[in-house]
Design a protein around this motif. Structure first.
Motif, PDB file in Angstrom:
ATOM      1  N   SER A   4       1.430  -4.477   4.242  1.00  0.00           N
ATOM      2  CA  SER A   4       1.171  -3.343   5.134  1.00  0.00           C
ATOM      3  C   SER A   4       2.303  -2.327   5.039  1.00  0.00           C
ATOM      4  CB  SER A   4       1.017  -3.815   6.583  1.00  0.00           C
ATOM      5  OG  SER A   4       2.213  -4.410   7.045  1.00  0.00           O
ATOM      6  N   THR A   5       1.954  -1.071   5.368  1.00  0.00           N
ATOM      7  CA  THR A   5       2.902   0.037   5.371  1.00  0.00           C
ATOM      8  C   THR A   5       2.641   0.891   6.606  1.00  0.00           C
ATOM      9  OG1 THR A   5       3.026   0.088   2.960  1.00  0.00           O
ATOM     10  CG2 THR A   5       3.749   2.061   4.131  1.00  0.00           C
ATOM     11  N   ASN A   6       3.716   1.291   7.304  1.00  0.00           N
ATOM     12  CA  ASN A   6       3.617   2.129   8.511  1.00  0.00           C
ATOM     13  C   ASN A   6       4.429   3.402   8.310  1.00  0.00           C
ATOM     14  OD1 ASN A   6       2.090   0.190  10.099  1.00  0.00           O
ATOM     15  ND2 ASN A   6       3.978  -1.011  10.172  1.00  0.00           N
ATOM     16  N   VAL A  31      -3.684   0.817  -3.224  1.00  0.00           N
ATOM     17  CA  VAL A  31      -2.876  -0.270  -3.765  1.00  0.00           C
ATOM     18  C   VAL A  31      -3.007  -0.251  -5.279  1.00  0.00           C
ATOM     19  CG1 VAL A  31      -2.969  -1.768  -1.749  1.00  0.00           C
ATOM     20  CG2 VAL A  31      -4.788  -1.895  -3.444  1.00  0.00           C
ATOM     21  N   GLU A  32      -1.906  -0.554  -5.956  1.00  0.00           N
ATOM     22  CA  GLU A  32      -1.898  -0.523  -7.414  1.00  0.00           C
ATOM     23  C   GLU A  32      -2.254  -1.873  -8.017  1.00  0.00           C
ATOM     24  OE1 GLU A  32       1.960   0.821  -8.437  1.00  0.00           O
ATOM     25  OE2 GLU A  32       1.598   2.909  -7.844  1.00  0.00           O
ATOM     26  N   PRO A  67       0.832  -1.217   0.000  1.00  0.00           N
ATOM     27  CA  PRO A  67       0.000   0.000   0.000  1.00  0.00           C
ATOM     28  C   PRO A  67       0.862   1.261   0.000  1.00  0.00           C
ATOM     29  CG  PRO A  67      -0.055  -1.085   2.142  1.00  0.00           C
ATOM     30  CD  PRO A  67       0.671  -2.004   1.230  1.00  0.00           C
ATOM     31  N   VAL A  68       0.328   2.315  -0.604  1.00  0.00           N
ATOM     32  CA  VAL A  68       1.025   3.604  -0.717  1.00  0.00           C
ATOM     33  C   VAL A  68       0.286   4.629   0.148  1.00  0.00           C
ATOM     34  CG1 VAL A  68       1.795   5.423  -2.270  1.00  0.00           C
ATOM     35  CG2 VAL A  68       1.750   3.040  -3.055  1.00  0.00           C
ATOM     36  N   SER A  96      -0.843   3.696   9.820  1.00  0.00           N
ATOM     37  CA  SER A  96      -0.609   2.344   9.296  1.00  0.00           C
ATOM     38  C   SER A  96      -1.706   2.014   8.301  1.00  0.00           C
ATOM     39  CB  SER A  96      -0.575   1.305  10.421  1.00  0.00           C
ATOM     40  OG  SER A  96      -1.825   1.227  11.070  1.00  0.00           O
ATOM     41  N   CYS A  97      -1.298   1.358   7.229  1.00  0.00           N
ATOM     42  CA  CYS A  97      -2.248   0.960   6.188  1.00  0.00           C
ATOM     43  C   CYS A  97      -1.920  -0.459   5.764  1.00  0.00           C
ATOM     44  CB  CYS A  97      -2.180   1.909   4.991  1.00  0.00           C
ATOM     45  SG  CYS A  97      -3.389   1.527   3.704  1.00  0.00           S
TER      46      CYS A  97
END
Length: 366
Positions: free
Chosen positions: A289-291, A234-235, A216-217, A278-279
Motif C-alpha cells: 500500500s501507498t498513502n 503496480v509494475e 503501488p505508484v 491511499s492505494c
C-alpha cells in the motif's frame, strides 16, 4: 620304503583283490591305506579306502577363476571355476555372504568387491574382483514448490545408475542438475530428461508460481478545468487487485480494479482543499500500500478562466506592448528632431543679431 612305493604297492593289491572278488575267490574286499595329498606334498596322515570305492585319491584345488557379466536389467551373472576334488563354494559381496553355488545371479544394483572362496579336504583358494553393473533408469518423478518471492524450486528424482539430467522450460534449456531454482516469473511446461548408458526417461509438468505485487505508484494530474485525474498502478505481481481511495472534504471516492492501473477523476473543489489518497495492491501471496496527501487542484475561477484569458490576451498584450514601445520611440525621434531644428534656428538668429550690432567705419578721405 618311500611313500610313492607304498602307494604303488597298495594300488596293485587293490586291483588284484578286486579281480579275485569279481570271481568270488574271496568273500569280502580287503582294505588299503592311502596317504592324503595336501598342497602338493605327502603327509604322514593316512586314509583308509575300500577296494570298491571309485575315488582312489583327492586332488588339491588350483586355477581358480571368477567371471561376471552384466544383464540389461542391471543384474549380474557370476561364475567361479576351479580345478580340484569336491570343491565347496562361498560367495560374498563387500563382506556380505550371498551364495554357496559356483554360479550366482546378483540382483541390481550390483557394485562392490565380489569374492569367491573355494575349499575341499586338501586346501582352499579365493579370488576377488571389483564388479559394477549399470542399472537402467526407472521411477522418474518431478516435484516443484513455489517460494514467497515468486521463484520455484524443482527436483527430478530417478532410480538407476549414473543419471544425467537436462531441464527445459517451454523448450528453453535451464539447467543440467537434478535440482534447480527458477527465478520469477515462473510459468509454462517444465520438462526433466534423464539418461544413462542403458536407457533414458523424461517427465513434464505444468508449473506456475504467483509473483508478489510491488509497491503501488500514485500520480495526480491537474486538468484545465480544475479537476484532477488520480492514477494508481503496480509494475510487478501476478493477477493484482488495486484499491484506490480518495478522501476530500465532503466526498469519498473508491475505485477497484483487477487491471494493473486504476484511475479516478475528481471534480474541482471550491475552495481548494487537500486530498488524502491511499492505494493498495494485493494478490494471493502479498499486499502492498501507498498513502499520500495532495493539495487539490486550483478551481476554474483561478485556473480555468485565467488560463483561457491568458491564452487570449497573450498575443494582444505583446502587440500592445510593441505598439506602445514603437510610439515612444517615434515620439522620442520627433522630439529629438524638433529640438535640433529649434537649436539651429536659435543659432541663426544669434548670428544675425551679432552682424547687425557690429559698428561701421568710414574713411575720412572720402
Amino acid at each position: 620304503m618311500s611313500p610313492s612305493t607304498m602307494f604303488q604297492k597298495c594300488v596293485h593289491r587293490v586291483l588284484f583283490t578286486m579281480f579275485l572278488y569279481q570271481f568270488s575267490i574271496i568273500m569280502s574286499p580287503p582294505s588299503c591305506f592311502l596317504y592324503r595329498v595336501q598342497a602338493g606334498s605327502y603327509t604322514s596322515t593316512s586314509e583308509k579306502m575300500s577296494a570298491g570305492s571309485s575315488t582312489i585319491h583327492k586332488v588339491p584345488l588350483s586355477d581358480i577363476t571368477v567371471t561376471s557379466s552384466c544383464l540389461p536389467d542391471g543384474s549380474a551373472v557370476t561364475k567361479c571355476s576351479v580345478k580340484g576334488s569336491d570343491p565347496r563354494y562361498s560367495w560374498s559381496l563387500d563382506g556380505r555372504s550371498i551364495s554357496s553355488h559356483s554360479r550366482v545371479t546378483l540382483p541390481p544394483p550390483v557394485s562392490g568387491t565380489l569374492r569367491c572362496d573355494v575349499i575341499n579336504q586338501i586346501n582352499n583358494l579365493s579370488r576377488s574382483i571389483n564388479i559394477s553393473c549399470a542399472v537402467p533408469l526407472s521411477d522418474i518423478t518431478v516435484t516443484s514448490s513455489c517460494l514467497p518471492d515468486g521463484s520455484a524450486v524443482t527436483k527430478c528424482s530417478v532410480k538407476g545408475s549414473d543419471p544425467r539430467y537436462s531441464w527445459s522450460l517451454d523448450g528453453r534449456s535451464v539447467s543440467s542438475h537434478s535440482r534447480v531454482t527458477l527465478p520469477p516469473p515462473v510459468s509454462g511446461t517444465l520438462r526433466c530428461d534423464v539418461t544413462n548408458q542403458i536407457n533414458n526417461l523424461s517427465r513434464s509438468i505444468n508449473i506456475s508460481c504467483a509473483v508478489p505485487v510491488s509497491d503501488p505508484v500514485l500520480d495526480v494530474r491537474c486538468l484545465q478545468n480544475g479537476s484532477a485525474e488520480i492514477s494508481c498502478w503496480v509494475e510487478k505481481g501476478t493477477d493484482p487487485s488495486i484499491y484506490l481511495n480518495v478522501i476530500a472534504e465532503l466526498e469519498v471516492y473508491n475505485v477497484t480494479s483487477s487491471e494493473r492501473t486504476v484511475r479516478v477523476t475528481v471534480p474541482p473543489v471550491s475552495p481548494p482543499d487537500s486530498w488524502n489518497i491511499s492505494c493498495s495492491s494485493m494478490n494471493d501471496i502479498s499486499e502492498r500500500s501507498t498513502n499520500q496527501t495532495h493539495d487539490a487542484c486550483p478551481g476554474e475561477s483561478r485556473s480555468g478562466l485565467w488560463s483561457d484569458w491568458s491564452r487570449l490576451l497573450s498575443p494582444i498584450a505583446v502587440f500592445v506592448l510593441y505598439t506602445v514601445l514603437l510610439v515612444f520611440i517615434v515620439n522620442d525621434l520627433r522630439k529629438m528632431k524638433n529640438e535640433k531644428n529649434r537649436s539651429e534656428r536659435r543659432m541663426r538668429r544669434t548670428d544675425q543679431m551679432e552682424m547687425e550690432m557690429e559698428p561701421t567705419y568710414y574713411n575720412d578721405r572720402d
